[in-house]
Write a protein that holds these residues in place. Structure first.
Motif, PDB file in Angstrom:
ATOM      1  N   GLN A  50     -47.996  29.260  13.368  1.00 48.52           N
ATOM      2  CA  GLN A  50     -48.869  30.418  13.544  1.00 48.52           C
ATOM      3  C   GLN A  50     -48.899  31.371  12.348  1.00 48.52           C
ATOM      4  O   GLN A  50     -49.969  31.853  11.992  1.00 48.52           O
ATOM      5  N   PRO A  51     -47.770  31.647  11.684  1.00 45.98           N
ATOM      6  CA  PRO A  51     -47.850  32.571  10.546  1.00 45.98           C
ATOM      7  C   PRO A  51     -48.763  32.092   9.410  1.00 45.98           C
ATOM      8  O   PRO A  51     -49.149  32.886   8.559  1.00 45.98           O
ATOM      9  N   TYR A  52     -49.116  30.822   9.398  1.00 43.90           N
ATOM     10  CA  TYR A  52     -49.923  30.248   8.322  1.00 43.90           C
ATOM     11  C   TYR A  52     -51.381  30.039   8.725  1.00 43.90           C
ATOM     12  O   TYR A  52     -52.174  29.543   7.941  1.00 43.90           O
ATOM     13  N   SER A  65     -52.148  29.665   1.874  1.00 45.90           N
ATOM     14  CA  SER A  65     -50.970  29.929   2.707  1.00 45.90           C
ATOM     15  C   SER A  65     -49.809  29.000   2.390  1.00 45.90           C
ATOM     16  O   SER A  65     -48.674  29.260   2.784  1.00 45.90           O
TER      17      SER A  65
END
Length: 189
Positions: free
Chosen positions: A34-36, A179
């Protein structure tokens, strides 16, 4: 003939999911990936979705996607995901919802039949038990492995316990995102 495209998130240490049942929820792609998830990620996923007119899913991915997507509406991505026909391979489900049909009978034969029908690509998200059958029978035309810049340290590895013979692939394309995600596209040799 339609192509079957496999799309899978992979950590740098080869983790694709939690080893259920466990407490290693950190191994679930929605946690480490999710962070990417940014505009590049969304654009690539949209490109894959736009190339397809059907989804092929194993039970675990089907249930997770149905839970995550079925209540979403009002944006083009969610509406397309919900409207797209889905074919589900499962030995345990007896019924489906969310615009899905259970594959009855021999999975390899049914997937081969689906590929022969007119239409665009068939997109398969996630790698799991269904892949044993698909790879053994040479049914996957492209693998899109999304390598995320993260080491998870625990979980189920890509093709872990697959039980099929060595399968050689050819690198067909590479996409790099700001990312740090790198998508490798492989095709059978």
């Amino acid at each position: 003939m339609r192509k079957l495209i496999e799309s899978t998130f992979v950590s740098l240490d080869g983790i694709i999911d939690d080893t259920r049942p466990s407490t290693a929820s950190r191994a679930e792609p929605q946690h480490w990936g999710q962070p990417y998830w940014d505009a590049d990620h969304a654009g690539y996923a949209e490109k894959l979705m736009n190339s397809a007119d059907a989804l092929l899913l194993g039970r675990v991915t089907y249930q997770g996607f149905a839970e995550a997507w079925s209540s979403r509406a009002g944006d083009p991505g969610a509406d397309a995901m919900n409207a797209m026909p889905k074919y589900v391979a499962s030995r345990t489900l007896t019924e489906t919802t969310w615009n899905a049909s259970l594959i009855k009978g021999d999975v390899a034969e049914e997937v081969a039949r689906l590929k022969e029908q007119p239409g665009r690509n068939i997109l398969k998200w996630g790698t799991g038990e269904l892949d044993r059958t698909l790879v053994q029978h040479g049914l996957v035309d492209e693998f899109h492995f999304w390598y995320f810049p993260v080491v998870v340290g625990a979980g189920k590895h890509l093709f872990e316990g697959a039980g099929f013979d060595t399968t050689h692939l050819r690198l067909a394309d590479v996409d790099r995102f700001d990312s740090g995600i790198v998508v490798h596209v492989y095709v059978p040799k």
